[in-house]
Design an enzyme around this catalytic site. Sequence first.
Site, PDB file in Angstrom:
ATOM      1  N   GLY A   1      39.630 -42.383  12.400  1.00  0.00           N
ATOM      2  CA  GLY A   1      39.849 -41.609  13.611  1.00  0.00           C
ATOM      3  C   GLY A   1      38.665 -40.804  14.099  1.00  0.00           C
ATOM      4  O   GLY A   1      37.505 -41.177  13.919  1.00  0.00           O
TER       5      GLY A   1
ATOM      6  N   HIS B   1      67.422 -48.274  43.607  1.00  0.00           N
ATOM      7  CA  HIS B   1      67.309 -47.161  44.539  1.00  0.00           C
ATOM      8  C   HIS B   1      68.386 -46.126  44.249  1.00  0.00           C
ATOM      9  O   HIS B   1      69.540 -46.491  44.045  1.00  0.00           O
ATOM     10  CB  HIS B   1      67.466 -47.665  45.974  1.00  0.00           C
ATOM     11  CG  HIS B   1      67.500 -46.570  46.997  1.00  0.00           C
ATOM     12  ND1 HIS B   1      66.356 -45.902  47.403  1.00  0.00           N
ATOM     13  CD2 HIS B   1      68.542 -46.009  47.671  1.00  0.00           C
ATOM     14  CE1 HIS B   1      66.697 -44.989  48.292  1.00  0.00           C
ATOM     15  NE2 HIS B   1      68.024 -45.030  48.476  1.00  0.00           N
TER      16      HIS B   1
ATOM     17  N   LEU C   1      51.267 -37.407   6.866  1.00  0.00           N
ATOM     18  CA  LEU C   1      50.849 -38.659   7.473  1.00  0.00           C
ATOM     19  C   LEU C   1      50.846 -38.532   8.999  1.00  0.00           C
ATOM     20  O   LEU C   1      51.451 -37.637   9.559  1.00  0.00           O
ATOM     21  CB  LEU C   1      51.785 -39.785   7.042  1.00  0.00           C
ATOM     22  CG  LEU C   1      51.877 -40.063   5.532  1.00  0.00           C
ATOM     23  CD1 LEU C   1      52.910 -41.149   5.251  1.00  0.00           C
ATOM     24  CD2 LEU C   1      50.516 -40.471   4.971  1.00  0.00           C
ATOM     25  N   GLY C   2      50.151 -39.453   9.655  1.00  0.00           N
ATOM     26  CA  GLY C   2      50.173 -39.482  11.114  1.00  0.00           C
ATOM     27  C   GLY C   2      48.856 -39.179  11.790  1.00  0.00           C
ATOM     28  O   GLY C   2      48.714 -39.367  12.992  1.00  0.00           O
TER      29      GLY C   2
END
Length: 467
Positions: A145, A445, A38-39
């Site tokens: 995609g 800072h 997956l992905g």
Amino acid sequence: MSSFDVVIIGSGPGGYVSAIRCAQLGFKTAIIEKYSTLGGTCLNVGCIPSKALLASSHHYEELQHFADHGIEVSGKVKVDLGKMIARKQAVVDQTSGGVKFLMDKNKITVFEGLGSFESATKIKITKADGKSETIEAKNTIIATGSKPSSLPFIKLDKERIITSTEALKLPEVPKHLIIIGGGVIGIELGQVYLRLGAQVSVVEFLDRIIPGMDAGLSKELTKVLKKQGMKFYTSHKVKEVTRKGATVTVQADDAKGNTVTFEGDYCLVAVGRRPYTDGLAADKAGVKVTDRGMIEVNDHLQTNVPNIYAIGDVVRGAMLAHKAEEEGTLVAEILAGQKPHIDYNLIPGVVYTWPEVAAVGKTEEQLKEAGVAYKAGSFPFKALGRARASADNDGFVKILADAKTDEVLGVHMIGARCADLIAEAVTAMEFRASAEDISRMSHAHPTFAEAVKEAALAATDDRALHV
């Protein structure tokens, strides 16, 4: 036949995030993935593996400068590319496994196989062994995609003439890597191999690298990468790529029409990506697809077929993982009767080189073209205490604000940690902050984020304090 409220085709960042949001909203949800993991591209052969290699190569590069920090390293330091790529793969496997965990956690049914339409409500899933099953979907979200693009005359052998996919697992560090395309993908992968010892030449058709970003960022990144040893050939039109044994030859015409020849042992073709709809059989559902393979959608990401939506790289707009995620969430919430929105102007773009490059909103070129009166404020990293302490002096932050209202219209930055710093700009612009609003916020800072405050001060009546 199994039936679902929502079926998502594709498990990339857009698809799996959409599936999770659908499940959260109470929909019976399924996701179909062609590959065994997956992905999608991002997790497997895109964002995650490239960032893993960038991180590993960055550590090696930093080692060369340890002496500047009073650290002496004795003995020979060498690159083990095999181990570096193995680590990359371990990161990919862990991340992909995490997506599988999320599918299980949210009770999302996962189908492995090629998803293709049989009708507007029926989807056939064909597995690697040829077996198939059909499921029913009340609503479908296409999230298939994109794939790497090439040029018509280039024959990709995926050994020496390669795409980004093969560049993530080379068997050796190239002696001379020729990159066709000076966009994000080419520049990032080029820096990986430059750090590891390769000669890198970038051949770009347009007159500058990262052409979609503010010209100031392109100029600064070019300067820094040249200093690191990368070579650039802009305004060059590639006309032929050939291979003979271990030698790749690239021929291009320069701006004057003269032929320039490049010889290397690898050629990375990084000329962009194309929407991927191969095998989807969108026509069987009646979904309109352009000649380029892009799915046509309205402002709600709905196709011409009312119960079918599309998101991510397969629709118009920038091909970015986080853009796909936002679209996946939007469609899920629309299906639930909510009224979400996406401001596409506020989706940031990032180049994960070092220094990092990040931007959101309008560029100076866009504002000039639109005739918008604006003011600009910049602050160089070399004037920043934290940057000097870390020896990360390259880069700047530039803020563009409306000349009359002072509303921030664009933020463009190059330097250390800019991929993370850009989130401050997105947040400010989401709430329509002025440059003065940012300038009056307290920034810790010493931090790199102070450059954002100083740039805002510079845009507010030229009030930067430390330059």
